[in-house]
Design an enzyme around this catalytic site. Structure first.
Site, mmCIF file in Angstrom:
data_model
loop_
_atom_site.group_PDB
_atom_site.id
_atom_site.type_symbol
_atom_site.label_atom_id
_atom_site.label_comp_id
_atom_site.label_asym_id
_atom_site.label_seq_id
_atom_site.Cartn_x
_atom_site.Cartn_y
_atom_site.Cartn_z
ATOM 1 N N LYS A 22 -23.217 -53.281 -8.158
ATOM 2 C CA LYS A 22 -23.260 -52.203 -9.150
ATOM 3 C C LYS A 22 -24.401 -51.226 -8.816
ATOM 4 C CE LYS A 22 -25.540 -52.898 -13.176
ATOM 5 N NZ LYS A 22 -26.585 -51.950 -13.586
ATOM 6 N N ASN A 23 -25.591 -51.768 -8.555
ATOM 7 C CA ASN A 23 -26.756 -50.900 -8.400
ATOM 8 C C ASN A 23 -26.802 -50.171 -7.063
ATOM 9 O OD1 ASN A 23 -27.471 -51.532 -10.956
ATOM 10 N ND2 ASN A 23 -29.149 -52.919 -10.418
ATOM 11 N N CYS A 126 -34.426 -48.141 -23.700
ATOM 12 C CA CYS A 126 -33.275 -49.033 -23.794
ATOM 13 C C CYS A 126 -33.790 -50.410 -24.153
ATOM 14 C CB CYS A 126 -32.467 -49.029 -22.509
ATOM 15 S SG CYS A 126 -33.277 -49.879 -21.166
ATOM 16 N N ARG A 131 -38.938 -47.208 -20.366
ATOM 17 C CA ARG A 131 -38.353 -46.636 -19.157
ATOM 18 C C ARG A 131 -38.502 -45.097 -19.078
ATOM 19 N NH1 ARG A 131 -32.827 -49.778 -17.949
ATOM 20 N NH2 ARG A 131 -33.366 -49.339 -15.798
ATOM 21 N N ASP A 134 -41.351 -39.984 -15.797
ATOM 22 C CA ASP A 134 -42.452 -39.183 -15.260
ATOM 23 C C ASP A 134 -42.459 -39.127 -13.722
ATOM 24 O OD1 ASP A 134 -42.981 -41.962 -15.637
ATOM 25 O OD2 ASP A 134 -45.088 -41.635 -15.160
ATOM 26 N N ILE A 338 -42.105 -56.067 -14.239
ATOM 27 C CA ILE A 338 -41.448 -54.758 -14.066
ATOM 28 C C ILE A 338 -41.162 -54.088 -15.411
ATOM 29 C CG2 ILE A 338 -39.506 -53.527 -12.988
ATOM 30 C CD1 ILE A 338 -41.171 -55.032 -10.906
ATOM 31 N N ARG A 408 -20.575 -54.704 -18.121
ATOM 32 C CA ARG A 408 -21.232 -53.595 -17.421
ATOM 33 C C ARG A 408 -21.518 -53.961 -15.971
ATOM 34 N NH1 ARG A 408 -26.544 -52.047 -19.589
ATOM 35 N NH2 ARG A 408 -26.309 -50.839 -17.698
HETATM 36 C C1 EPZ Z 1 -33.202 -50.128 -11.263
HETATM 37 O O1 EPZ Z 1 -33.560 -49.476 -12.472
HETATM 38 C C2 EPZ Z 1 -32.012 -50.990 -11.588
HETATM 39 N N1 EPZ Z 1 -30.928 -50.147 -12.086
HETATM 40 C C3 EPZ Z 1 -32.392 -52.022 -12.634
HETATM 41 O O2 EPZ Z 1 -31.274 -52.874 -12.851
HETATM 42 C C4 EPZ Z 1 -33.559 -52.867 -12.086
HETATM 43 O O3 EPZ Z 1 -33.965 -53.773 -13.084
HETATM 44 C C5 EPZ Z 1 -34.708 -51.960 -11.703
HETATM 45 O O4 EPZ Z 1 -34.257 -50.951 -10.769
HETATM 46 C C6 EPZ Z 1 -35.867 -52.707 -11.061
HETATM 47 O O5 EPZ Z 1 -35.421 -53.389 -9.922
HETATM 48 C C7 EPZ Z 1 -30.102 -49.561 -11.225
HETATM 49 O O6 EPZ Z 1 -30.232 -49.651 -10.012
HETATM 50 C C8 EPZ Z 1 -28.951 -48.799 -11.803
HETATM 51 P P1 EPZ Z 1 -37.329 -48.552 -11.761
HETATM 52 P P2 EPZ Z 1 -34.596 -48.260 -12.465
HETATM 53 O O7 EPZ Z 1 -37.423 -47.076 -11.824
HETATM 54 O O8 EPZ Z 1 -34.413 -47.503 -11.208
HETATM 55 C C9 EPZ Z 1 -41.138 -47.670 -14.470
HETATM 56 C C10 EPZ Z 1 -29.721 -54.069 -14.138
HETATM 57 O O9 EPZ Z 1 -29.796 -55.055 -14.918
HETATM 58 N N2 EPZ Z 1 -40.909 -46.238 -14.307
HETATM 59 O O10 EPZ Z 1 -37.538 -49.215 -10.442
HETATM 60 O O11 EPZ Z 1 -34.439 -47.569 -13.748
HETATM 61 C C11 EPZ Z 1 -40.075 -48.363 -15.289
HETATM 62 O O12 EPZ Z 1 -40.256 -48.172 -16.667
HETATM 63 C C12 EPZ Z 1 -30.707 -52.933 -14.186
HETATM 64 O O13 EPZ Z 1 -28.809 -53.937 -13.301
HETATM 65 C C13 EPZ Z 1 -41.861 -45.346 -14.756
HETATM 66 O O14 EPZ Z 1 -42.906 -45.748 -15.295
HETATM 67 O O15 EPZ Z 1 -35.966 -49.050 -12.421
HETATM 68 C C14 EPZ Z 1 -40.245 -49.796 -14.850
HETATM 69 O O16 EPZ Z 1 -41.306 -50.367 -15.527
HETATM 70 C C15 EPZ Z 1 -31.630 -52.975 -15.339
HETATM 71 N N3 EPZ Z 1 -41.620 -44.003 -14.615
HETATM 72 C C16 EPZ Z 1 -40.632 -49.656 -13.370
HETATM 73 O O17 EPZ Z 1 -41.086 -48.303 -13.216
HETATM 74 C C17 EPZ Z 1 -40.503 -43.529 -14.016
HETATM 75 O O18 EPZ Z 1 -40.355 -42.291 -13.913
HETATM 76 C C18 EPZ Z 1 -39.516 -49.894 -12.380
HETATM 77 O O19 EPZ Z 1 -38.367 -49.152 -12.809
HETATM 78 C C19 EPZ Z 1 -39.553 -44.439 -13.534
HETATM 79 C C20 EPZ Z 1 -39.772 -45.804 -13.690
#
Ligand code: EPZ
Length: 429
Positions: A22-23, A126, A131, A134, A338, A408
């Site tokens: 999916k991802n 969510c 999430r 920035d 995370i 999903r």
């Molecule tokens: C991806 O989400 C995945 N989603 C998530 O899978 C996965 O848990 C996550 O990466 C971590 O591996 C998809 O690929 C569709 P991040 P993403 O940006 O890209 C913070 C599942 O169950 N952050 O790597 O949204 C954020 O809040 C899902 O399939 C900021 O602070 O995750 C988090 O703490 C859930 N500012 C950390 O970084 C930003 O602008 C990592 O999030 C962006 C992110």
């Protein structure tokens, strides 16, 4: 609303085909916005999130055509989908669509790069945490985009095109790495991303973009270099196998005992998680056709884990691993680094008899010899499947409500498990 009914206690034997990730599929589909030619994706999983993204891309004018195997043509429902963004009809992604799935915010990168503008709703928080976005904003601004936040929308422009630059992520982000790679692919000059995410899905996207004519090197390492080009063209590319689905079923087998071939799975996509499973007592054998997972009668050993960006233990397997540890011999400490709120499964696992206490971002799981079936509530995608894993080993009947969370991200879960001897069925209300 559907629910999943499980009668626990059976060991698992047989073969489970692993679907496309999916991802990986979601960013690849979004990459179709970067070209007016057709992007053909193979091995696309049949999931609610994929269908939702097809609707979101349709709003921007992307046409799609599905071909591949039909239902009933063997075990795999993998699809080939052709995406064509010949005419972008709008660069606005409205709240009603973006709020349903966070990854749809990622259209901001290709729209801005190809059309010079994008107006994309902020996705909001969510169930698993706040999430923020920035890092996307900082990164796109580094490439020369003007950015305003207006009425809940990120409004961005780069009338003369984006310009390559150096951007060091202050924190590793999968989504922001995807978006900046896509945006920089069409920027003028060179972009260097430092402290980039190294997840296999990033490499899968970079390979696809390169097949479309981009010049990206270093994907899968912390430094990704993108030499901008003026246009991208069509290509054909395959979605990698789902490492989270692989890890989930490996944990299910470790939980119930048995012997299962995870067909099409790739061990190199989840080394750390497989090491942890070996420490817990599972036998893992990579083969030519996938990964074989076995556990004989011996109990499960308690193992401590901490979630980390790739190549560390994935946050998307944290809930499932906690499900497994509920029956381990001894205490395990599971630390989530995370997301700030990814322990909603704790209370539901407790309904099955698990003993778990929380200390900040760490869950302390004290293994119990017996879990007992109960009605439980799915709260998010990965939390839901941790309840399925626990239910497979619980005495009696477990019913998982709010199954739409599972749909999903897990393709035909009940069918895959019941083929291996589990008593799992979907009940429509
Ligand atoms: C991806 O989400 C995945 N989603 C998530 O899978 C996965 O848990 C996550 O990466 C971590 O591996 C998809 O690929 C569709 P991040 P993403 O940006 O890209 C913070 C599942 O169950 N952050 O790597 O949204 C954020 O809040 C899902 O399939 C900021 O602070 O995750 C988090 O703490 C859930 N500012 C950390 O970084 C930003 O602008 C990592 O999030 C962006 C992110």
């Amino acid at each position: 609303m559907d629910r999943i009914r499980i009668v626990g206690g059976n060991v698992l034997h047989g073969t489970i085909p692993i679907s496309g990730a999916k991802n990986a599929a979601l960013p690849l589909m979004i990459a179709s916005l970067l070209t007016d030619e057709t992007l053909t994706l193979d091995n696309v999983p049949h999931l609610a999130d994929v269908e939702q993204l097809i609707r979101i891309l349709g709003n921007h004018g992307v046409d799609y055509m599905v071909n591949g195997r039909r239902e009933g043509d063997g075990q795999s429902y993998a699809r080939t989908i052709h995406f064509s963004a010949k005419n972008i009809v709008t660069t606005t992604a409205p709240y009603e669509l973006v709020s349903k799935m966070r990854a749809s915010f990622w259209v901001i990168g290709p729209l801005l790069a190809r059309m010079g503008e994008a107006k994309v709703s902020l996705p909001g928080g969510c169930a698993i945490g706040t999430r923020p976005v920035d890092l996307f904003i900082e990164g796109l601004a580094k490439l020369g985009a003007e950015i305003d936040i207006d009425n809940g929308y990120v409004v961005t422009r780069a009338r003369k095109g984006l310009v390559g630059n150096r951007f060091a992520f202050p924190k590793v982000s999968v989504g922001a790495t995807h978006v900046l790679m896509m945006a920089a692919a069409l920027a003028k000059g060179e972009t260097v991303l430092e402290n980039a995410a190294r997840e296999p899905e990033i490499v899968n996207l970079a390979d696809c973009l390169n097949a479309m004519g981009a010049r990206i090197s270093g994907a899968g390492t912390p430094t990704v270099t993108i030499e901008g080009v003026t246009a991208l063209h069509g290509a054909r590319h395959a979605v990698i196998p789902d490492r989270i689905e692989t890890g989930t079923y490996a944990m299910a087998v470790a939980m119930t005992g048995g012997d299962v071939l995870l067909e099409g799975a790739r061990a190199d996509l989840l080394e750390n998680a497989l090491d942890v499973l070996v420490q817990a007592g599972a036998e893992i054998t990579p083969t030519n056709s996938g990964i074989r997972v076995r556990r004989n009668g011996a109990g499960i050993a308690a193992v401590d884990v901490t979630t980390e960006p790739f190549p560390g233990f994935p946050t998307d397997l944290q809930a499932q691993f906690m499900g497994l540890m509920t029956k381990a011999k001894g205490k395990s400490r599971i630390t989530e680094t995370i997301f700030e709120n990814r322990f909603m499964h704790v209370q539901e696992l407790a309904r099955l008899g698990a003993k778990i206490s929380l200390a900040g971002q760490t869950a302390i799981v004290e293994g119990v010899p017996v879990l007992k079936g109960a009605p439980v509530m799915a709260t998010d995608l990965r939390a839901s499947v941790s309840l399925v894993i626990a239910g497979l080993a619980a005495e009696g009947e477990t019913t998982v409500h709010r199954v739409y969370h599972l749909d999903r991200g897990f393709e035909r879960l009940e069918e895959k498990l019941s083929h291996c001897g589990a008593v799992v069925e979907r009940v429509s209300e």
